[in-house]
Design an enzyme around this catalytic site. Structure first.
Site, PDB file in Angstrom:
ATOM      1  N   ASP A 167       0.864  -1.177   0.000  1.00 54.59           N
ATOM      2  CA  ASP A 167       0.000   0.000   0.000  1.00 54.59           C
ATOM      3  C   ASP A 167       0.902   1.228   0.000  1.00 54.59           C
ATOM      4  O   ASP A 167       2.097   1.126   0.317  1.00 54.59           O
ATOM      5  CB  ASP A 167      -0.913   0.010   1.236  1.00 54.59           C
ATOM      6  CG  ASP A 167      -2.164   0.870   1.031  1.00 54.59           C
ATOM      7  OD1 ASP A 167      -3.271   0.297   0.953  1.00 54.59           O
ATOM      8  OD2 ASP A 167      -2.041   2.108   0.937  1.00 54.59           O
ATOM      9  N   ILE A 168       0.313   2.379  -0.285  1.00 52.40           N
ATOM     10  CA  ILE A 168       1.091   3.619  -0.257  1.00 52.40           C
ATOM     11  C   ILE A 168       1.343   4.069   1.185  1.00 52.40           C
ATOM     12  O   ILE A 168       2.233   4.863   1.456  1.00 52.40           O
ATOM     13  CB  ILE A 168       0.378   4.707  -1.098  1.00 52.40           C
ATOM     14  CG1 ILE A 168       1.352   5.811  -1.496  1.00 52.40           C
ATOM     15  CG2 ILE A 168      -0.855   5.248  -0.385  1.00 52.40           C
ATOM     16  CD1 ILE A 168       0.899   6.619  -2.684  1.00 52.40           C
ATOM     17  N   TYR A 197     -16.082   8.209 -10.637  1.00 50.99           N
ATOM     18  CA  TYR A 197     -15.761   6.856 -10.179  1.00 50.99           C
ATOM     19  C   TYR A 197     -16.421   5.821 -11.103  1.00 50.99           C
ATOM     20  O   TYR A 197     -15.765   4.879 -11.570  1.00 50.99           O
ATOM     21  CB  TYR A 197     -16.264   6.704  -8.745  1.00 50.99           C
ATOM     22  CG  TYR A 197     -16.065   5.360  -8.115  1.00 50.99           C
ATOM     23  CD1 TYR A 197     -14.803   4.905  -7.803  1.00 50.99           C
ATOM     24  CD2 TYR A 197     -17.156   4.547  -7.808  1.00 50.99           C
ATOM     25  CE1 TYR A 197     -14.623   3.660  -7.198  1.00 50.99           C
ATOM     26  CE2 TYR A 197     -16.988   3.319  -7.204  1.00 50.99           C
ATOM     27  CZ  TYR A 197     -15.721   2.876  -6.898  1.00 50.99           C
ATOM     28  OH  TYR A 197     -15.544   1.661  -6.303  1.00 50.99           O
TER      29      TYR A 197
END
Ligand code: SER
Length: 313
Positions: free
Chosen positions: A35-36, A143
């Site tokens: 993950d970041i 989105y």
């Protein structure tokens, strides 16, 4: 033999629980989380964890080669409501990460890809009830646009380059371990926290805003089951359904346990998003093709959520 798996977005709402379940099934050593940002303690302690900005293709490749990854679950995305505030950023994040992974699969660095789609692919002209697998898709959110475009690109990479990519159109996913962020269906999680902590919740959707929802365990089971199937003849982004309810209905269920719980309705811009989405989903194709079958109904979901959040019932 167990596949070597990479989860991108393992600190997010679905990624967290998906990582833990995959480790339980395939062994901690076979499931790399990334993950970041750092993830929850259990995810970071139970196996390998890599910091990864998935918009950087070379870094994904580095991790894939380092850990000899075969299957990738790309769970990093900006959700509907937040994306409306940052349209370009959302488009860039959601599409760049998808292209990065699809291209790595096209170049045979990855054997199999899971990429989540959403009920947000549907829009104001789509049928609202029992929305079919194949129907009008005219999303009104960034989105949703990124999800329809993504589905089309997955189909293209599958047909043109033989990329094995698989998708599910998730409904609102309800869970207690990790909070969601920036979604339109998030109210259905916040409402439990409000009920337990304050016996009150201010809801950003109208009382009758019915949406398709699913308990996390069913969402995870669907995802893993789809990835366990033999390669399909063609790409499909599968409708999956479990429960549909409105804020009013779930409030009634919670009040069975917390009688003095009160909800105040203050709909905001997310109401418009909710109105553009289906109220219920026809998932017969998933049921036929890979025997999808949810386990949790609204009563069991409410019980699990309250207990999970340590409310004694
Ligand atoms: N739960 C998501 C959202 O609300 C839908 O995919 O944005």
């Amino acid at each position: 033999m167990n596949p070597k798996i990479l989860i991108i977005g393992a600190s997010g709402q679905i990624g967290t629980e998906l990582t833990l379940k995959l480790r339980q099934i395939y062994g901690n050593e076979n499931v790399v989380a990334s993950d970041i940002r750092n993830g929850n303690y259990e995810v970071m302690q139970s196996g390998e964890f890599e910091i990864l900005d998935a918009t950087k293709s070379e870094r994904i490749l580095e991790i894939i080669q380092k850990h000899k990854i075969q299957h990738v679950y790309l769970m990093a995305a900006m959700l509907s409501a937040l994306a409306e505030r940052h349209p370009k950023k959302a488009w860039e994040l959601n599409m760049t990460t998808l292209f990065n992974v699809l291209d790595l699969a096209k170049d045979r660095h990855i054997e199999r890809v899971f990429w989540p789609s959403s009920i947000a692919v549907f829009g104001p002209s789509s049928p609202k009830q029992n929305t079919p697998q194949d129907t009008i898709m005219n999303p009104s959110t960034v989105y949703g646009i990124s999800k329809v475009a993504g589905e089309n690109w997955c189909a293209y990479y599958n047909k043109r380059y033989g990329v094995d990519v698989r998708s599910i159109r998730y409904p609102g996913i309800i869970s207690y371990k990790t909070n969601p962020g920036g979604g339109t269906t998030d109210y259905a999680i916040e409402i439990f926290h409000g009920a337990i902590k304050y016996k009150e919740y201010q809801c950003f959707l109208k009382e009758d805003a019915t949406l398709p929802m699913m308990y996390m365990d069913d969402g995870i089971d669907a995802t893993i089951k789809l990835m366990q199937q033999k390669p399909f003849a063609e790409y499909n982004s599968y409708n999956v359904a479990a429960i549909s309810f409105s804020p009013e209905e779930i409030t009634g269920k919670i009040q069975k346990y917390i009688a003095d719980f009160k909800v105040i309705y203050k709909p905001d811009s997310r109401q418009e998003i909710a109105e553009s989405w289906p109220q219920s989903i026809d998932d017969s194709k998933a049921r036929n093709d890979w025997e999808w079958n949810p386990k949790f109904d609204l009563d069991t979901l409410v019980k699990e959520m309250l207990q999970g959040l340590h409310y004694k019932i």
